[in-house]
Write a protein that holds these residues in place. Sequence first.
Motif, PDB file in Angstrom:
ATOM      1  N   GLY A  37      -6.550  34.057  26.291  1.00 36.81           N
ATOM      2  CA  GLY A  37      -7.200  33.487  27.448  1.00 36.81           C
ATOM      3  C   GLY A  37      -6.206  32.531  27.950  1.00 36.81           C
ATOM      4  O   GLY A  37      -5.316  32.063  27.472  1.00 36.81           O
ATOM      5  N   GLY A  38      -6.285  32.309  29.242  1.00 35.39           N
ATOM      6  CA  GLY A  38      -5.437  31.022  30.114  1.00 35.39           C
ATOM      7  C   GLY A  38      -5.711  29.820  29.647  1.00 35.39           C
ATOM      8  O   GLY A  38      -7.237  29.497  29.721  1.00 35.39           O
ATOM      9  N   GLY A  40      -5.521  27.249  31.610  1.00 41.75           N
ATOM     10  CA  GLY A  40      -6.261  26.497  32.715  1.00 41.75           C
ATOM     11  C   GLY A  40      -7.687  27.108  32.835  1.00 41.75           C
ATOM     12  O   GLY A  40      -8.524  26.161  33.120  1.00 41.75           O
ATOM     13  N   GLN A  41      -8.083  28.175  32.406  1.00 41.51           N
ATOM     14  CA  GLN A  41      -9.372  28.598  32.385  1.00 41.51           C
ATOM     15  C   GLN A  41     -10.076  27.740  31.312  1.00 41.51           C
ATOM     16  O   GLN A  41     -11.358  27.391  31.586  1.00 41.51           O
ATOM     17  N   MET A  42      -9.750  27.483  29.904  1.00 38.61           N
ATOM     18  CA  MET A  42     -10.387  26.930  29.078  1.00 38.61           C
ATOM     19  C   MET A  42     -10.631  25.284  29.640  1.00 38.61           C
ATOM     20  O   MET A  42     -12.013  24.950  29.081  1.00 38.61           O
ATOM     21  N   LEU A  44     -11.113  24.304  32.552  1.00 39.77           N
ATOM     22  CA  LEU A  44     -12.025  24.469  33.468  1.00 39.77           C
ATOM     23  C   LEU A  44     -13.367  24.475  32.848  1.00 39.77           C
ATOM     24  O   LEU A  44     -14.139  23.855  33.328  1.00 39.77           O
ATOM     25  N   ARG A  45     -13.565  25.308  32.006  1.00 41.21           N
ATOM     26  CA  ARG A  45     -14.827  25.317  31.152  1.00 41.21           C
ATOM     27  C   ARG A  45     -15.116  24.042  30.332  1.00 41.21           C
ATOM     28  O   ARG A  45     -16.388  23.573  30.441  1.00 41.21           O
ATOM     29  N   GLU A  48     -16.248  21.587  33.139  1.00 43.08           N
ATOM     30  CA  GLU A  48     -17.736  21.904  33.613  1.00 43.08           C
ATOM     31  C   GLU A  48     -18.815  21.480  32.658  1.00 43.08           C
ATOM     32  O   GLU A  48     -19.956  20.893  32.905  1.00 43.08           O
TER      33      GLU A  48
END
Length: 368
Positions: A37-38, A40-42, A44-45, A48
């Motif tokens: 996975g990216g 940046g996505q981790m 972002l999670r 949140e």
Amino acid sequence: MGSGALSLRSPSGPPASSSNRGPNQATPKKNGVKNGGGGGQMRLRDDECFGADMDEGLDTDFDFEANLALFDKAAVFSQIDGTDYNGVRSRGTPGGERGTPTRYRHDENILEVKPVVYRQITVPQHGGKEYCTDSGLVVPSVSYELHKCLLASAERHGLSLERRLEMTGVCASQMALTLLGGPNRLTPKNNHQRPTVALLCGPHVQGAQGISCGRHLANHEVEVILFLPNFVKMQESITNELSLYSKTSGKQVASIKDLPVSPVDLVINCLDCHENGFLRDKAWYLAAADWANQNRAPVLSIDPPVSGQKQAVEAKWTLSLGLPLPIDGGEARVYLCDIGVPKQVFQEVGINYHSPFGCKFVIPLHSA
């Protein structure tokens, strides 16, 4: 150049195949890809879920001293110990005021109870002696006249002689089984050493009580030898008890010569009668008492006569019924058995009665 000259590949040519890569050469990772996975996505999670500033405080050291200063140790330990700040023990109040319950030791009762009244049995006519139980309850003796009135009142209310004989037989046999060794002696693996009991009975109610005891002992695989002389006329209670006893494995003899010469395990004496003292002059009575004293076996006397009547057989234990009579048993240990007289029957003859037996039907009594 000629045809035999070697041609060299230009450095700008296509790269070599991965199969030609050295053994220690790692495979290059794709930019920004981690564990499928990216990155940046981790992040972002995480932002949140935990907030954007999750990693900002990780580099700051925790101040233990400042945090410990916020802990009021004295207040906490005062609550644990049940004391206030000045060291005075406090109690909890129902109004919600500050205070903690008093601490109790392991052997203290947390429930407030009334003080124990050890004199719970009072009689209108003092019998002359007082006893106490293992727990300290006072049990006074009663005169034979009051004892007769008690049994007569119980019989009017339905506690017949047959019922009293059965209760006495059960209690006396239970005590005898305990004296014989109880579970240490009466086991299936010890049938070759069954205890032997000699039962000496006369032609009266006390004799009927002994026969009832012998029947229960025989039912528990005890070898019972009943001595009862042949009489022309017997009481109905004696006849009924003999009829039941004859259905057991117990033996019956009418002569002292038929009793064992060697010592038995226990002798149960039921020769004496409260009302007929002339039996002591009979030849069979004197012979039976002499045999019991010479047998060297311990003696249990059931419902022995009151003081003033000489004990022909030296007993080690005596068993009284309901309430003790003022007996003169010498060094004999006194026991009391419950024959089932209701409390209101005691009150009817003027006895204020509270049962001293607890969870047992036979209890020892000690001189007060």
